[in-house]
Design a protein around this motif. Structure first.
Motif, PDB file in Angstrom:
ATOM      1  N   TYR A   1       0.821  -1.218   0.000  1.00 19.69           N
ATOM      2  CA  TYR A   1       0.000   0.000   0.000  1.00 19.69           C
ATOM      3  C   TYR A   1       0.853   1.266   0.000  1.00 19.69           C
ATOM      4  N   ASP A   2       1.970   1.220   0.678  1.00 21.19           N
ATOM      5  CA  ASP A   2       2.846   2.388   0.672  1.00 21.19           C
ATOM      6  C   ASP A   2       3.379   2.667  -0.731  1.00 21.19           C
ATOM      7  N   GLU A   3       3.769   1.607  -1.450  1.00 18.64           N
ATOM      8  CA  GLU A   3       4.249   1.785  -2.824  1.00 18.64           C
ATOM      9  C   GLU A   3       3.143   2.335  -3.727  1.00 18.64           C
ATOM     10  N   ALA A   4       1.937   1.809  -3.531  1.00 17.30           N
ATOM     11  CA  ALA A   4       0.807   2.300  -4.327  1.00 17.30           C
ATOM     12  C   ALA A   4       0.573   3.785  -4.078  1.00 17.30           C
ATOM     13  N   LEU A   5       0.637   4.179  -2.791  1.00 16.21           N
ATOM     14  CA  LEU A   5       0.428   5.588  -2.480  1.00 16.21           C
ATOM     15  C   LEU A   5       1.562   6.455  -3.025  1.00 16.21           C
ATOM     16  N   ASN A   6       2.775   5.914  -3.017  1.00 16.09           N
ATOM     17  CA  ASN A   6       3.909   6.666  -3.585  1.00 16.09           C
ATOM     18  C   ASN A   6       3.709   6.924  -5.068  1.00 16.09           C
TER      19      ASN A   6
ATOM     20  N   LYS B   1      -3.677   7.650   7.785  1.00 11.43           N
ATOM     21  CA  LYS B   1      -2.977   8.918   8.006  1.00 11.43           C
ATOM     22  C   LYS B   1      -2.166   9.329   6.779  1.00 11.43           C
ATOM     23  N   LYS B   2      -1.462   8.377   6.169  1.00 10.79           N
ATOM     24  CA  LYS B   2      -0.659   8.691   4.988  1.00 10.79           C
ATOM     25  C   LYS B   2      -1.535   9.100   3.812  1.00 10.79           C
ATOM     26  N   VAL B   3      -2.678   8.437   3.697  1.00 10.38           N
ATOM     27  CA  VAL B   3      -3.586   8.781   2.600  1.00 10.38           C
ATOM     28  C   VAL B   3      -4.106  10.198   2.765  1.00 10.38           C
ATOM     29  N   VAL B   4      -4.501  10.534   3.984  1.00 11.31           N
ATOM     30  CA  VAL B   4      -5.002  11.894   4.224  1.00 11.31           C
ATOM     31  C   VAL B   4      -3.893  12.916   3.993  1.00 11.31           C
ATOM     32  N   ASP B   5      -2.682  12.579   4.390  1.00  6.84           N
ATOM     33  CA  ASP B   5      -1.557  13.488   4.113  1.00  6.84           C
ATOM     34  C   ASP B   5      -1.386  13.691   2.605  1.00  6.84           C
TER      35      ASP B   5
ATOM     36  N   THR C   1     -13.060   5.696  16.728  1.00  6.48           N
ATOM     37  CA  THR C   1     -13.127   7.155  16.844  1.00  6.48           C
ATOM     38  C   THR C   1     -11.799   7.793  16.470  1.00  6.48           C
ATOM     39  N   GLN C   2     -10.709   7.173  16.878  1.00  2.01           N
ATOM     40  CA  GLN C   2      -9.388   7.739  16.567  1.00  2.01           C
ATOM     41  C   GLN C   2      -9.137   7.775  15.064  1.00  2.01           C
ATOM     42  N   GLN C   3      -9.583   6.738  14.365  1.00  4.87           N
ATOM     43  CA  GLN C   3      -9.379   6.710  12.915  1.00  4.87           C
ATOM     44  C   GLN C   3     -10.309   7.679  12.201  1.00  4.87           C
ATOM     45  N   ILE C   4     -11.522   7.873  12.793  1.00  5.39           N
ATOM     46  CA  ILE C   4     -12.460   8.833  12.192  1.00  5.39           C
ATOM     47  C   ILE C   4     -11.872  10.229  12.236  1.00  5.39           C
TER      48      ILE C   4
ATOM     49  N   ARG D   1     -10.047  15.406   9.915  1.00  3.47           N
ATOM     50  CA  ARG D   1      -8.893  16.274   9.607  1.00  3.47           C
ATOM     51  C   ARG D   1      -8.915  16.720   8.131  1.00  3.47           C
ATOM     52  N   TYR D   2      -9.239  15.797   7.250  1.00 10.13           N
ATOM     53  CA  TYR D   2      -9.271  16.181   5.830  1.00 10.13           C
ATOM     54  C   TYR D   2     -10.455  17.097   5.527  1.00 10.13           C
ATOM     55  N   MET D   3     -11.615  16.804   6.138  1.00  6.97           N
ATOM     56  CA  MET D   3     -12.780  17.653   5.897  1.00  6.97           C
ATOM     57  C   MET D   3     -12.537  19.065   6.434  1.00  6.97           C
ATOM     58  N   GLU D   4     -11.898  19.162   7.606  1.00  6.50           N
ATOM     59  CA  GLU D   4     -11.565  20.491   8.148  1.00  6.50           C
ATOM     60  C   GLU D   4     -10.585  21.227   7.237  1.00  6.50           C
ATOM     61  N   PHE D   5      -9.634  20.474   6.644  1.00  2.00           N
ATOM     62  CA  PHE D   5      -8.707  21.096   5.683  1.00  2.00           C
ATOM     63  C   PHE D   5      -9.471  21.674   4.487  1.00  2.00           C
ATOM     64  N   CYS D   6     -10.446  20.923   4.015  1.00  2.00           N
ATOM     65  CA  CYS D   6     -11.220  21.394   2.859  1.00  2.00           C
ATOM     66  C   CYS D   6     -12.042  22.627   3.213  1.00  2.00           C
ATOM     67  N   VAL D   7     -12.622  22.621   4.423  1.00  6.45           N
ATOM     68  CA  VAL D   7     -13.518  23.717   4.804  1.00  6.45           C
ATOM     69  C   VAL D   7     -12.736  24.967   5.177  1.00  6.45           C
ATOM     70  N   TYR D   8     -11.693  24.815   5.990  1.00  3.57           N
ATOM     71  CA  TYR D   8     -11.010  25.985   6.531  1.00  3.57           C
ATOM     72  C   TYR D   8      -9.827  26.439   5.686  1.00  3.57           C
ATOM     73  N   GLN D   9      -9.127  25.493   5.025  1.00 11.88           N
ATOM     74  CA  GLN D   9      -7.965  25.868   4.228  1.00 11.88           C
ATOM     75  C   GLN D   9      -8.340  26.126   2.766  1.00 11.88           C
TER      76      GLN D   9
END
Length: 974
Positions: free
Chosen positions: A579-584, A608-612, A639-642, A647-655
């Motif tokens: 999966y790391d290679e695929a994301l790379n 986490k890597k995907v969201v990054d 909950t921790q994974q949610i 984090r990504y939705m907040e990036f879209c809304v605020y950034q």
């Protein structure tokens, strides 16, 4: 493989139409048709010179386009071949029986030596007319002269070598100048430097040649009847003018190196070939008793200049005892032998006679043949006739000879401009390499030929030379034209199959590791070649199938990257849990569609890597397309994974400041599920203006209600302006929250009062807190004690309301007093209005006799008029005309009706007098008086000044010219 071969054969036969029935019509295997429409000009083209000598020709020499000819006993004819019509004749001035024995002309054509049979020698310079005798040379029969090509000039020969019939070699120098021409001898010195001998003693010096090599080394070639001598030595720099004595001195005690042959012609002659003017000779040919010694000249050798020597025996029809050769000249690839009645040309490559020219007996016996090295022309003469040979395209058939000698590089060099010949050479070279098991070289050559593809391919297959077959296919592929797409496709597919087979064999053999790596690199180079890119791309499905059939996942991924088929690359990594290679790969190539496709899989394993990665892509990704991946992930994650999704939705809304409703709705759902505190903060930050809110209010309300977030629901009710619902729900949470909601409808006092009554009722009935109820009265000015009293139970004592009741009575008293004051002010205002009306009725204005109408500019008093307070004056009809178009439709209709009524009230009368109060007479029961009609017309027409009133302001945007009348008005101005 066989099917590919058959398909390629079919396409090749379609593209190469000339390769048909070569056995029947004789088309060479190469596929070229070599049709010569005209007879080819011979290499040696003879031309008879239009010249009839007055006397017999004794001798002839040519150099640098200067021809010198000895005629009869005492005549010398000089001709500049650049100006053949201007011959120069010189008399030798000899009264005795002396005859010309030989003549020698230097390389510049400036210095002519004339050897006489009386052992004397004469000299003639090109710039003078008088022959000079060389006194120091007397007593020597001159056989040969070695000219100095390095120091000679037009007036000075420099040190030269002279060979005699007695075997002596002399060094001499001849110089002529204008000042001393008649006072001194031209020969500067004449000294012996060496004597040539054969086994029987001194022998005539038949030929002399001086050449200079590298590093100041000089080579002197001298020949006798059977021997060829070489003298090699250095002349110190700066001492060249001193001559060659030092070179001969080295051999004073011992013989120099020489070649000797047993047969003897009684003389010998050596010829040299010089490719360019003022360059060193490259080859030599020595005519002697046993044949012709031919070789090249190598100036880098220290001891001998002669190299690659071979002896070509004379043709079988030459018998040196009967018809021995007379002269020899050398060209690039042939030497020509002069016989008494013919000329033969022999190829220096194979010794074969390639040309023979027979002369007629009427011309006489051939005497001498000589070549002008500067223009490469060959001259032959008899005693009566002169001939000239032009050498034309001498190398035309050289390629064939080199090919038969297996010197293929030289053969290709000499037929590079003749594709049909080059093809034959390549085919021969390929066959030669194949026979010698040099299969790779054979494949390279075969690929350049026009031979049948299938024959060559099968040849390598039968020999089990797969590597050579691959080389052949690669070269063949590189030579195909872009238009030959079918052949390109077949070759590309076949090569891929061969590479994969070869790699599979090598991979299983550890001892062939280096060869495997080298082959793999070649295969990758083949796949990534820009020339093959289009073909591979168009046929990538077939290539993928080949790679899959061989199980070569490594090269499948490599090929997919080259084809920019990153979807296949990512899918491969995902299938193998990389999966790391695929994301790379996704992050490196930044393809939005691939992110949308593979994010649902990747986020399940590396959230986490995907969201990054998503965040790094920024606005290039549409977050709406990623919501399905997040929804699937959030439904099964903790909950921790949610939090990663949040984090990504907040990036879209605020950034990124996304305004898409779906994004905001999903962020709301995540907040409602895991972060209620952030939910209310988000709602408050979004504001209360429905037009600037990006989430769905009804969806948000339902979501918050489902999760019991009442404060959030109250906020949403406020945004939706559902204040009653907001207050009702707020009362379940906090009275203060309800109070803040009750004050929101600022423009609707009735609603505010209703909301506050709800709060008061809740406080009295639910909380039973009288003090709080009284506090509500102080918080809202709209509530009175009488509004709240019905909510209290009957047993409540008045002490709790005493102060409130007193305050209420005082308020009522103040209100009554306020009403009284307003009534008095209204009475006074009405009185002032009546006075103003009365004053207006008595107001008047004065009009001077010269006053004019403001509209028509005619005298005002001529017709009924109006006078306005602003000072403008209008005729009645002028004012009516100006006002009527700008009146509303209903007023226009009313005005027309009034005018009709006014006309109807006018009674015709022959008398000039009428009753005094005629205007005030009623028109009948229910009909207005004439005076009333006029007043109504005045109210419409003269309500305000047409120039100063609202009418003028309303007409400010109207054009000066009516658009419907614009054309008419424009024509009137023309």
């Amino acid at each position: 493989m066989a099917s590919i071969l058959d398909e390629y054969e079919d396409s090749l036969h379609r593209s190469v139409s000339v390769q048909q029935s070569r056995t029947s019509v004789g088309i060479p295997h190469s596929g070229y048709v070599n049709a010569r429409l005209e007879k080819e000009t011979p290499i040696f083209n003879k031309q008879r010179i239009d010249f009839a000598p007055p006397e017999k020709i004794n001798s002839l020499v040519v150099s640098s386009n200067q021809l010198c000819m000895s005629l009869g006993k005492d005549t010398l004819l000089r001709i500049d071949l650049g100006k053949p019509d201007e011959p120069n004749q010189v008399e030798l001035g000899r009264k005795d029986e002396a005859k010309v024995y030989k003549m020698f002309l230097d390389h510049t054509g400036s210095h002519l030596l004339i050897a006489l049979n009386t052992s004397e020698c004469l000299y003639l310079n090109r710039s003078v007319q008088k022959v000079r005798a060389l006194s120091r040379w007397k007593g020597h029969l001159i056989e040969s002269v070695g000219w100095n090509k390095f120091l000679g000039s037009e007036t000075n020969t420099g040190p030269i070598l002279v060979g005699t019939s007695q075997g002596q070699i002399y060094e001499a120098e001849i110089s002529v100048s204008e000042g001393s021409l008649f006072s001194t001898n031209p020969d500067q010195y004449f000294r012996q430097v060496y004597t040539l001998e054969e086994e029987s003693g001194p022998a005539p010096v038949c030929c002399l040649e001086i050449e200079r090599g590298i590093e100041g080394r000089f080579f002197i070639i001298a020949t006798t009847r059977k021997r060829l001598f070489q003298f090699v030595g250095k002349v110190p720099e700066g001492t060249e003018q001193q001559g060659f004595s030092s070179i001969f001195a080295v051999h004073a005690d011992h013989l120099p190196s020489f070649r000797e042959f047993p047969a003897n012609l009684g003389f010998s002659e050596i010829a040299f070939y010089t490719p360019k003017l003022r360059s060193n000779p490259r080859s030599f040919a020595w005519m002697m008793g046993n044949g012709v010694l031919y070789g090249t000249l190598d100036y880098s050798r220290p001891d001998s200049i002669l190299s690659d020597e071979r002896v070509w025996v004379y043709p079988s029809d030459i018998d040196i005892t009967v018809n021995k050769p007379i002269s020899i000249v050398l060209t690039q690839f042939h030497f020509l032998l002069l016989l008494p009645d013919r000329v033969k040309a022999v190829c220096t490559l194979n010794g074969q006679v390639v040309f023979q020219d027979l002369f007629l007996e009427k011309f006489g016996s051939l005497t001498r043949m000589i070549k002008d090295p500067t223009v490469q022309q060959i001259w032959i003469h008899t005693e009566k006739v002169v001939f000239r040979y032009h050498v034309q395209r001498e190398s035309r058939d050289v390629w064939k000879m080199y090919m038969n000698m297996n010197k293929f590089d030289l053969a290709k060099e000499y037929c590079k401009d003749r594709p049909e010949c080059l093809d034959i050479v390549l085919a021969k070279e390929a066959e030669h390499c194949f026979q010698n098991k040099r299969y790779l070289d054979s494949a390279k050559c075969y690929a350049l030929t026009q031979n049948y593809f299938e024959e060559i391919a099968l040849k390598f297959i039968e020999a089990k030379q797969e590597e050579a077959l691959m080389e052949f296919l690669i070269k063949k592929l590189s030579n195909l034209k872009p238009s030959e797409k079918t052949q390109t496709t077949l070759l590309t597919t076949w090569l891929t199959e061969l590479y994969l087979n070869w790699l599979g064999i090598l991979q299983g053999d550890p001892s062939q590791r280096n060869l495997y790596l080298d082959t793999r690199e070649k295969f990758r180079t083949f796949l990534s070649s820009p020339k093959n890119k289009d073909c591979l791309f168009n046929n990538r499905a077939s290539i993928y199938e080949l790679l899959a059939s061989h199980g070569d996942t490594e090269h499948m991924v490599y090929f997919a990257v080259i084809m920019q088929d990153y979807e296949r690359v990512v899918a491969h990594h995902c299938q193998h849990d990389e999966y790391d290679e695929a994301l790379n790969v996704l992050s490196r190539h930044k393809d939005e569609k691939l992110f949308y496709k593979f994010s649902p899989v990747l986020i399940q394993h590396i959230p986490k890597k995907v969201v990054d990665a998503w965040i790094s892509m920024g606005s290039r990704l549409d977050a709406r397309n990623l919501i399905p991946a997040l929804v699937n992930y959030s439904q099964s994650a903790s909950t921790q994974q949610i939090n990663e999704a949040i984090r990504y939705m907040e990036f879209c809304v605020y950034q990124l400041e996304e305004t898409q409703q779906a994004i905001h709705n999903y962020l709301l759902s995540l907040y409602a599920l895991c972060r209620p505190d952030s939910l209310l903060s988000y709602l408050e930050q979004a504001g209360t203006n429905p037009n600037r809110i990006h989430y769905d209010l009804k969806y948000a309300l339902r979501l918050c209600a489902e999760h019991g977030h009442h404060r959030a629901c109250v906020h949403i009710y406020k945004v939706m302006e559902l204040y009653e619902e907001a207050v009702d729900l707020a009362l379940q949470v906090d009275v203060d929250l309800a109070k803040s909601c009750a004050d929101l409808p600022e423009d609707d006092e009735e609603l505010r009062k209703k909301l506050w009554l709800k709060i008061a009722r809740h406080v009295v009935q639910e909380e039973k807190d009288v003090k709080k109820a009284m506090a509500c009265l102080s918080s809202c000015a709209l509530l009175k004690i009488e509004d709240v009293l019905p909510f209290f139970p009957d047993f409540v004592t008045i002490d709790h309301f005493k102060e409130a009741i007193c305050n209420s009575l005082e308020d009522y008293n103040k209100h009554i007093e306020e009403l009284k004051r307003e009534m008095e002010e209204a009475t006074q205002s009405a009185k002032r209005i009546r006075e103003d009306i009365q004053e207006m009725r008595n107001k008047y204005g004065s009009v001077e006799p010269q006053e004019k109408c403001a509209a028509c500019d005619f005298p005002l008093l001529n017709r009924p008029f109006y006078l306005f307070l602003c000072g403008h004056m209008f005729h009645y009809d002028c004012l009516l005309q100006a006002v009527f178009p700008n009146l509303p439709a209903y007023k226009q209709a009313k005005l027309e009706d009034l005018q009709k009524k006014l006309v109807a009230t006018s009674q015709p009368s022959k008398s000039h007098h009428r009753p005094k109060d005629a205007d005030t007479i009623s028109l009948g029961k229910g009909q207005p008086s004439r005076e009333q009609i006029k007043a109504d017309i005045d109210d419409i027409v003269a309500a305000e000044c047409v120039y100063c009133g609202e009418l003028m302001i309303r007409s400010i945007d109207k054009p000066f010219i009516d658009p419907q009348k614009y054309e008419e008005e424009m024509q009137s101005w023309l």
